[in-house]
Design an enzyme around this catalytic site. Structure first.
Site, PDB file in Angstrom:
ATOM      1  N   MET A  18      13.179 -11.320  59.923  1.00 38.79           N
ATOM      2  CA  MET A  18      13.637 -10.956  61.269  1.00 38.79           C
ATOM      3  C   MET A  18      14.798 -11.857  61.661  1.00 38.79           C
ATOM      4  O   MET A  18      14.686 -13.083  61.624  1.00 38.79           O
ATOM      5  CB  MET A  18      12.486 -11.097  62.280  1.00 38.79           C
ATOM      6  N   VAL A  19      15.902 -11.239  62.030  1.00 41.96           N
ATOM      7  CA  VAL A  19      17.104 -11.983  62.406  1.00 41.96           C
ATOM      8  C   VAL A  19      16.809 -12.880  63.608  1.00 41.96           C
ATOM      9  O   VAL A  19      16.196 -12.451  64.587  1.00 41.96           O
ATOM     10  CB  VAL A  19      18.256 -11.021  62.740  1.00 41.96           C
ATOM     11  N   CYS A 100      18.111  -2.605  57.339  1.00 42.67           N
ATOM     12  CA  CYS A 100      18.688  -3.118  58.587  1.00 42.67           C
ATOM     13  C   CYS A 100      19.706  -2.123  59.139  1.00 42.67           C
ATOM     14  O   CYS A 100      20.654  -1.744  58.454  1.00 42.67           O
ATOM     15  CB  CYS A 100      19.346  -4.469  58.357  1.00 42.67           C
ATOM     16  N   LYS A 139      13.251  -3.288  50.440  1.00 45.91           N
ATOM     17  CA  LYS A 139      12.776  -2.885  51.764  1.00 45.91           C
ATOM     18  C   LYS A 139      13.729  -1.816  52.294  1.00 45.91           C
ATOM     19  O   LYS A 139      14.931  -2.047  52.387  1.00 45.91           O
ATOM     20  CB  LYS A 139      12.714  -4.061  52.735  1.00 45.91           C
ATOM     21  N   ASN A 223       5.546  -0.891  56.807  1.00 47.79           N
ATOM     22  CA  ASN A 223       6.042  -1.726  57.895  1.00 47.79           C
ATOM     23  C   ASN A 223       6.318  -0.833  59.104  1.00 47.79           C
ATOM     24  O   ASN A 223       6.727   0.310  58.964  1.00 47.79           O
ATOM     25  CB  ASN A 223       7.317  -2.439  57.434  1.00 47.79           C
ATOM     26  N   GLY A 224       6.077  -1.399  60.299  1.00 45.37           N
ATOM     27  CA  GLY A 224       6.429  -0.674  61.521  1.00 45.37           C
ATOM     28  C   GLY A 224       5.290  -0.553  62.506  1.00 45.37           C
ATOM     29  O   GLY A 224       4.399   0.270  62.318  1.00 45.37           O
ATOM     30  N   GLY A 225       5.313  -1.381  63.559  1.00 43.80           N
ATOM     31  CA  GLY A 225       4.416  -1.187  64.688  1.00 43.80           C
ATOM     32  C   GLY A 225       2.998  -1.705  64.538  1.00 43.80           C
ATOM     33  O   GLY A 225       2.150  -1.390  65.375  1.00 43.80           O
ATOM     34  N   GLY A 245       5.796  -7.402  61.863  1.00 43.10           N
ATOM     35  CA  GLY A 245       7.056  -7.866  62.417  1.00 43.10           C
ATOM     36  C   GLY A 245       6.878  -8.549  63.750  1.00 43.10           C
ATOM     37  O   GLY A 245       6.468  -9.709  63.832  1.00 43.10           O
ATOM     38  N   ARG A 246       7.144  -7.808  64.828  1.00 45.36           N
ATOM     39  CA  ARG A 246       7.166  -8.409  66.166  1.00 45.36           C
ATOM     40  C   ARG A 246       5.864  -9.092  66.573  1.00 45.36           C
ATOM     41  O   ARG A 246       5.881 -10.086  67.305  1.00 45.36           O
ATOM     42  CB  ARG A 246       7.526  -7.336  67.197  1.00 45.36           C
TER      43      ARG A 246
END
Length: 348
Positions: A18-19, A100, A139, A223-225, A245-246
């Site tokens: 993650m940037v 990305c 990815k 990946n995702g959510g 991720g988040r």
């Protein structure tokens, strides 16, 4: 689809690149919470590795454990050179970013924009595998909408269906990547910010699950959510791994619970929040003395008490306006004094 069965040990859980998040302080802190997960660097361009301050870009501490280096590249030559140089560092694996959506990378035919050129992705992966004996992974998204992004393309670049995904992977799989990390959203390459690209395009887990069902020999991570143990556990019944991720920075204590999803984990109980802070303090002191930014050191701590009593006061103590190098140790003392002991020291 190339039938290649990778013999690498796939992580059940990984923490996404993650940037501005996955810097080495974040990874050190995350490792205090999760012993089994694979951690990632931020995305690093091949050119920056070739031409930049390599040690500053690639250095990480042994205590970070298993770390994957994610690179972005637009051609096979740069990818080969960058991976060859990265071999001097003890990364667990090397990952190619094809997901990305940022204008900064898509306009240079990197990130998700690479999915528009499957042959180029194949060439880059082959070059990476030639440059290292470490596992090489990819990815990518389930599709892209790249309308108007690449000047050389006079027609719309749209991949938004299962057949398009299969077409992409039919070529890419011939390079024999060791794992496919698939973000279950289409990337919109123009008109949406990277943040909006993580929220607006709808999730389509079923497409990823269908891929794994039809090609069970592929090593697939989704990946995702994913924000809860239950949602991660459900996904692990259908694919080989889940990338978070988040949730890793919005509710970081979730990471301390991930051992429950790994039957081979050596962890027997989660570390308490208080123990995590105590373990992190010596690192903070050392890194501050080495010139690291106090704000980047404190950033990973921000969500440690998310949803708990006293979390508002905790965030006030760690606010950017309150934090200074001179008072940081006093603030840690205040946290131990003000936060309820049951929340500080119990493994909940």
């Amino acid at each position: 689809m190339e039938k290649y069965i990778s013999n690498i040990k796939a992580p059940k859980i990984s923490i996404a690149p993650m940037v501005d998040k996955s810097h080495r302080h974040f990874r050190y802190f995350s490792r205090l919470l999760t012993k089994d997960s694979l951690l990632y660097t931020e995305m690093v361009t091949a050119q920056s590795i070739i031409n930049g301050d390599r040690n500053k870009i690639l250095y990480f501490r042994e205590e970070e454990g298993a770390v994957a280096l994610q690179i972005a590249a637009s051609n096979a030559e740069d990818a080969y050179k960058a991976v060859k140089l990265a071999n001097d560092y003890n990364y667990t694996e090397i990952n190619l970013n094809c997901g990305c959506p940022s204008d900064r990378v898509s306009g240079n035919l990197m990130g998700a924009a690479l999915m528009s050129s499957k042959e180029l992705v194949y060439d880059i992966l082959c070059a990476m595998k030639e440059a290292t004996n470490k596992p090489v992974t990819i990815k990518h998204r389930i599709g892209i909408d790249g309308t108007g992004v690449l000047e050389s393309e006079k027609t719309k670049i749209i991949m938004d269906g299962y057949d398009d995904l299969l077409d992409f992977l039919d070529t890419v799989s011939k390079a024999r990547p060791d794992r496919y990390i698939i973000h279950a959203r289409t990337a919109i390459l123009k008109g949406l910010s990277p943040k909006d690209n993580r929220e607006i395009p709808p999730l389509n887990y079923d497409m990823v699950y269908k891929l794994k069902e039809e090609f069970d020999y592929l090593n697939i991570e989704i990946n995702g959510g994913f924000r809860t143990l239950d949602s991660i556990k459900e996904a692990l019944n259908k694919v080989d791994g889940v990338m978070i991720g988040r949730a890793s920075y919005e509710d970081c204590y979730l990471l301390s619970q991930l051992y429950k999803l790994n039957e081979n984990s050596e962890v027997v109980a989660p570390t308490s929040r208080g123990e995590v802070i105590k373990a992190y303090i010596p690192y903070v002191i050392e890194e501050m003395n080495n010139g690291s930014s106090v704000h980047s050191l404190i950033a990973p701590l921000q969500s440690l008490f998310q949803g708990q009593k006293g979390s508002r006061k905790y965030k006030q103590l760690l606010s950017s306006s309150n934090i200074k190098k001179e008072n940081l140790l006093e603030i840690f003392d205040s946290i131990f004094e003000l936060m309820p002991s049951s929340i500080l020291w119990e493994n909940n």
